[in-house]
Write a protein that holds these residues in place. Structure first.
Motif: not given
Length: 123
Positions: A20-25, A82-86, A120-123
């Motif tokens: 979960f922490l790898k997904v930077d929202i 932090n997903f690759p650009p599309r 601000a980051r979602l946690f």
């Protein structure tokens, strides 16, 4: 109905907290919203300010059913940064703007109920 849009679908496969922490929202403010007529499905091109740590990023968002471009400017939204650009046509979408499907499967943006700092980051 697509499984991702089905409110009666069971929960996804379990993951650990590290996954979960790898997904930077992050939270950002839309500073520009323009029509995207070249997109296969109706969409807008968004520029979103995520604050000094991330900066301004762009996103293609299929949100034309519930939103007009002028009303989006100034709205805070959540996005995966932090997903690759599309590549979408000639447009590079750098973040995934988040929302939930309404009863018809159309996107309703995910936003905080009070103003928060950009970045601000979602946690």
């Amino acid at each position: 109905m697509h499984l991702l849009h089905d409110p009666n679908a069971p929960a996804a496969e379990a993951i650990d907290f590290d996954a979960f922490l790898k997904v930077d929202i992050r939270l950002g403010t839309i500073i520009a919203a323009d029509p995207f007529p070249e997109a296969r499905k109706p969409a807008y091109k968004l520029k979103i300010d995520f604050g000094p740590g991330i900066g301004v990023r762009q996103s293609s968002a299929q949100i034309t059913t519930h939103y007009q471009p002028a009303a989006l400017v100034g709205r805070q939204v959540a996005a995966v940064v932090n997903f690759p650009p599309r590549q979408i046509g000639k447009f590079m979408s750098e973040v995934l703007t988040l929302g939930f499907p309404d009863a018809a499967g159309e996107v309703v943006l995910f936003s905080p109920d009070q103003a928060l700092p950009n970045g601000a980051r979602l946690f």
